[in-house]
Scaffold this active site. Structure first.
Site, PDB file in Angstrom:
ATOM      1  N   ASN A 204      -6.339 -41.050  -9.286  1.00 48.56           N
ATOM      2  CA  ASN A 204      -5.570 -41.629  -8.070  1.00 48.56           C
ATOM      3  C   ASN A 204      -4.585 -40.658  -7.613  1.00 48.56           C
ATOM      4  O   ASN A 204      -4.376 -39.466  -7.840  1.00 48.56           O
ATOM      5  CB  ASN A 204      -4.712 -42.783  -8.581  1.00 48.56           C
ATOM      6  CG  ASN A 204      -3.766 -42.217  -9.928  1.00 48.56           C
ATOM      7  OD1 ASN A 204      -2.775 -41.438  -9.496  1.00 48.56           O
ATOM      8  ND2 ASN A 204      -4.180 -42.733 -10.887  1.00 48.56           N
ATOM      9  N   ASP A 270      -6.455 -48.458 -14.181  1.00 48.50           N
ATOM     10  CA  ASP A 270      -6.600 -50.006 -14.961  1.00 48.50           C
ATOM     11  C   ASP A 270      -7.757 -50.077 -15.634  1.00 48.50           C
ATOM     12  O   ASP A 270      -7.968 -50.758 -16.688  1.00 48.50           O
ATOM     13  CB  ASP A 270      -6.275 -50.903 -13.912  1.00 48.50           C
ATOM     14  CG  ASP A 270      -4.489 -51.217 -13.645  1.00 48.50           C
ATOM     15  OD1 ASP A 270      -3.792 -50.763 -14.552  1.00 48.50           O
ATOM     16  OD2 ASP A 270      -4.525 -51.229 -12.209  1.00 48.50           O
ATOM     17  N   LYS A 280     -24.734 -34.336 -15.855  1.00 45.64           N
ATOM     18  CA  LYS A 280     -24.288 -34.675 -14.437  1.00 45.64           C
ATOM     19  C   LYS A 280     -25.499 -35.801 -13.959  1.00 45.64           C
ATOM     20  O   LYS A 280     -26.769 -35.510 -14.186  1.00 45.64           O
ATOM     21  CB  LYS A 280     -24.521 -33.244 -13.811  1.00 45.64           C
ATOM     22  CG  LYS A 280     -24.237 -33.561 -12.275  1.00 45.64           C
ATOM     23  CD  LYS A 280     -24.564 -32.204 -11.543  1.00 45.64           C
ATOM     24  CE  LYS A 280     -24.012 -32.633  -9.910  1.00 45.64           C
ATOM     25  NZ  LYS A 280     -24.972 -31.777  -9.077  1.00 45.64           N
ATOM     26  N   PHE A 325       7.521 -48.120 -14.569  1.00 43.66           N
ATOM     27  CA  PHE A 325       7.624 -47.788 -13.177  1.00 43.66           C
ATOM     28  C   PHE A 325       6.507 -48.917 -12.650  1.00 43.66           C
ATOM     29  O   PHE A 325       5.683 -49.287 -13.149  1.00 43.66           O
ATOM     30  CB  PHE A 325       7.179 -46.620 -12.648  1.00 43.66           C
ATOM     31  CG  PHE A 325       8.273 -45.640 -12.549  1.00 43.66           C
ATOM     32  CD1 PHE A 325       9.018 -45.094 -13.580  1.00 43.66           C
ATOM     33  CD2 PHE A 325       8.768 -44.917 -11.341  1.00 43.66           C
ATOM     34  CE1 PHE A 325      10.117 -43.952 -13.659  1.00 43.66           C
ATOM     35  CE2 PHE A 325       9.776 -44.140 -11.196  1.00 43.66           C
ATOM     36  CZ  PHE A 325      10.346 -43.819 -12.407  1.00 43.66           C
ATOM     37  N   LYS A 339       6.501 -58.169 -12.845  1.00 39.99           N
ATOM     38  CA  LYS A 339       5.768 -57.427 -13.673  1.00 39.99           C
ATOM     39  C   LYS A 339       6.729 -56.986 -14.793  1.00 39.99           C
ATOM     40  O   LYS A 339       6.279 -56.874 -16.010  1.00 39.99           O
ATOM     41  CB  LYS A 339       5.667 -56.171 -12.906  1.00 39.99           C
ATOM     42  CG  LYS A 339       4.290 -55.332 -13.086  1.00 39.99           C
ATOM     43  CD  LYS A 339       4.044 -54.213 -12.160  1.00 39.99           C
ATOM     44  CE  LYS A 339       2.843 -54.249 -11.374  1.00 39.99           C
ATOM     45  NZ  LYS A 339       2.628 -53.238 -10.499  1.00 39.99           N
ATOM     46  N   LYS A 343       5.513 -57.510 -18.558  1.00 43.73           N
ATOM     47  CA  LYS A 343       5.114 -56.401 -19.360  1.00 43.73           C
ATOM     48  C   LYS A 343       6.296 -56.432 -20.636  1.00 43.73           C
ATOM     49  O   LYS A 343       5.780 -55.797 -21.745  1.00 43.73           O
ATOM     50  CB  LYS A 343       5.455 -55.192 -18.686  1.00 43.73           C
ATOM     51  CG  LYS A 343       4.300 -55.147 -17.593  1.00 43.73           C
ATOM     52  CD  LYS A 343       3.366 -53.652 -17.572  1.00 43.73           C
ATOM     53  CE  LYS A 343       2.640 -53.706 -16.331  1.00 43.73           C
ATOM     54  NZ  LYS A 343       1.534 -52.688 -16.513  1.00 43.73           N
TER      55      LYS A 343
HETATM   56  N1  CTP Z   1       0.645 -48.743 -16.943  1.00 41.55           N
HETATM   57  C1  CTP Z   1       0.329 -48.821 -18.146  1.00 41.55           C
HETATM   58  N2  CTP Z   1      -0.995 -48.833 -18.579  1.00 41.55           N
HETATM   59  C2  CTP Z   1      -1.859 -49.458 -17.590  1.00 41.55           C
HETATM   60  C3  CTP Z   1      -1.254 -49.545 -16.318  1.00 41.55           C
HETATM   61  C4  CTP Z   1      -0.086 -49.460 -15.968  1.00 41.55           C
HETATM   62  O1  CTP Z   1       1.002 -48.142 -19.141  1.00 41.55           O
HETATM   63  N3  CTP Z   1      -3.209 -49.416 -17.889  1.00 41.55           N
HETATM   64  C5  CTP Z   1       2.116 -48.893 -16.735  1.00 41.55           C
HETATM   65  C6  CTP Z   1       2.552 -47.774 -15.658  1.00 41.55           C
HETATM   66  O2  CTP Z   1       2.731 -46.346 -16.220  1.00 41.55           O
HETATM   67  C7  CTP Z   1       3.867 -48.288 -14.960  1.00 41.55           C
HETATM   68  C8  CTP Z   1       3.709 -49.891 -15.003  1.00 41.55           C
HETATM   69  O3  CTP Z   1       2.778 -50.092 -15.911  1.00 41.55           O
HETATM   70  O4  CTP Z   1       4.817 -47.960 -15.867  1.00 41.55           O
HETATM   71  C9  CTP Z   1       3.253 -50.367 -13.981  1.00 41.55           C
HETATM   72  O5  CTP Z   1       2.123 -49.775 -13.242  1.00 41.55           O
HETATM   73  P1  CTP Z   1       1.507 -50.496 -12.210  1.00 41.55           P
HETATM   74  O6  CTP Z   1       0.216 -49.645 -11.454  1.00 41.55           O
HETATM   75  O7  CTP Z   1       2.715 -50.765 -10.916  1.00 41.55           O
HETATM   76  O8  CTP Z   1       1.019 -51.807 -12.505  1.00 41.55           O
HETATM   77  P2  CTP Z   1      -0.303 -52.354 -13.163  1.00 41.55           P
HETATM   78  O9  CTP Z   1       0.098 -52.906 -14.473  1.00 41.55           O
HETATM   79  O10 CTP Z   1      -1.116 -51.437 -13.203  1.00 41.55           O
HETATM   80  O11 CTP Z   1      -0.643 -53.743 -12.371  1.00 41.55           O
HETATM   81  P3  CTP Z   1      -1.274 -53.593 -10.604  1.00 41.55           P
HETATM   82  O12 CTP Z   1      -2.066 -52.337 -10.605  1.00 41.55           O
HETATM   83  O13 CTP Z   1      -2.031 -54.820 -10.734  1.00 41.55           O
HETATM   84  O14 CTP Z   1      -0.170 -53.646  -9.921  1.00 41.55           O
END
Ligand code: CTP
Length: 397
Positions: A204, A270, A280, A325, A339, A343
């Site tokens: 990303n 995710d 490859k 975050f 969130k 969490k």
């Molecule tokens: N995070 C994590 N592990 C994951 C995804 C996210 O620890 N697999 C943590 C990120 O480091 C951040 C927080 O969760 O501190 C929120 O991340 P964000 O991308 O905003 O949310 P997601 O939980 O991934 O949900 P979505 O993508 O559906 O918004």
């Protein structure tokens, strides 16, 4: 942040003197008492009235400007905890290096027994002059070297005053202001990299800048810092390079027991590819291919669950503060609140990634700090180090 500290700002006669108005404002915003002493030439570049208004103190230039004390240069030297000379011209540097005391600023510098921080700014040829280099080497002061770039004299080269953030952070460090003294802070940063095959991956746009700003700031505030990052970083504190979400998870978990605070600033993928091809992948005659992705663990949620379980087992005393975050492109606060409860972290730092002037890859950010009880504090748009400082002050201040 700097309350109880007195900073003596010494300004000499260079064009960068105008920038010091902002530095004084930064010190004042951090609650420092600011005294200002200028060389007579400095007042060609910035007015006494401006400096008085910003510092809320009289500005001293001549030996007898300071009405309340006697002898003047000694009383200023006694009152201040640090002297910051910025910009420092070649002339003033050479005078201080050789013990010349021909104005109030150089006299104070000569009498000053506490830390002196010097931020030179001058034409690049002056900076390279061996005489100036020799004088600089004689100084027992902290020197923040000038930066390269376009110079007001029309030249391009090394000579620009370093950033005000650098001067501010160094001042804090020298004053040994330790908001995070004795705390072990673990920070994750960057976007995780999920391999497809040996040459391709899914990732990303996270630059890791916010996590790095948090780590640098925590270090300056006295913390024992561990940065777990997917980006290439070279720092004096502990940096652990990781790649995938699974790598990051095990690195963070290794730190759980010893951490006082874990900040998940990383953009964790995710999903990851179900089966990474060891070779490859070759192009086929098909117009489409399908990659099967499987869910990655939610590191933040797992950390929070672990903390909850520790609390249930009554070993919560050592459980770290957990901060997440939250990157959202719409309904920022609403989604962030959802969130934080999903969490279970102590704080969530919400930022709007749809804006081009903050967030991903940008040097600036604007965030809202949300705590688990629903309390909120917005930090207005600022560079990421200022935001990082604001976060630590809100949480530990
Ligand atoms: N995070 C994590 N592990 C994951 C995804 C996210 O620890 N697999 C943590 C990120 O480091 C951040 C927080 O969760 O501190 C929120 O991340 P964000 O991308 O905003 O949310 P997601 O939980 O991934 O949900 P979505 O993508 O559906 O918004």
């Amino acid at each position: 942040m700097l309350s109880g500290k007195t900073i003596l700002v010494g300004i000499t006669g260079g064009i960068a003197a105008y920038k010091i108005c902002e530095l004084i404002r930064m010190y004042k915003c951090a609650n420092a008492e600011v005294l200002v002493v200028c060389t007579p030439n400095a007042l060609n570049f910035v007015t006494r009235l401006t400096l008085q208004n910003l510092s809320k103190n009289n500005v001293a230039v001549e030996e007898f400007d300071i009405k309340d004390f006697n002898p003047e240069h000694i009383s200023y030297a006694d009152r201040a905890d640090i002297m910051v000379i910025a910009p420092a011209t070649a002339n003033t540097i050479s005078k201080i290096a050789t013990g010349v005391c021909d104005n109030l600023l150089t006299s104070i510098a000569c009498a000053f027994t506490k830390p002196i921080l010097i931020a030179p700014a001058m034409n690049c040829n002056m900076w390279e002059n061996p005489l100036i280099r020799e004088n600089l080497n004689k100084l027992h002061c902290e020197i923040l070297e000038p930066e390269s770039g376009y110079l007001a004299c029309g030249y391009e080269g090394k000579g620009r005053l370093c950033s005000l953030d650098k001067i501010f952070d160094k001042t804090v460090e020298l004053l040994k202001y330790k908001l995070l003294n004795g705390k072990k802070i673990v920070i994750t940063s960057g976007g995780t990299i999920e391999d497809i095959d040996p040459v391709r991956y899914i990732s990303n746009y996270s630059s890791g800048k916010m996590g790095l700003a948090l780590a640098d700031t925590a270090k300056n505030l006295g913390a024992d810092v561990t940065l777990i990052t997917t980006t290439d970083v070279s720092r004096k504190y502990n940096v652990i390079k990781v790649k995938s979400a699974l790598d990051m998870k095990s690195a963070v978990e290794n730190e759980f027991d010893s951490a006082d605070c874990i900040i998940m600033a990383a953009a964790v993928a995710d999903y990851r590819v179900k089966e990474i091809s060891p070779r490859k992948m070759k192009k086929t005659s098909d117009d489409e291919i399908t990659l099967t992705l499987v869910k990655n663990p939610d590191i933040l949620k797992d950390l929070c669950d672990k903390k909850k379980n520790a609390a249930t087992a009554d070993i919560s005393a050592s459980a770290p503060l957990i901060i997440g975050f939250c990157a959202e492109s719409e309904n920022l606060i609403e989604n962030a609140k959802e969130k934080i409860s999903k969490k279970g972290c102590d704080y969530l730092i919400a930022n709007d990634i749809s804006r081009k002037d903050i967030g991903f890859s940008n040097d600036y950010n604007e965030v809202t700090i949300i705590n688990k009880n629903g309390g909120m504090k917005k930090l207005e748009r600022a560079d990421k180090k200022t935001i990082a400082r604001g976060i630590f002050e809100e949480i530990y201040g």
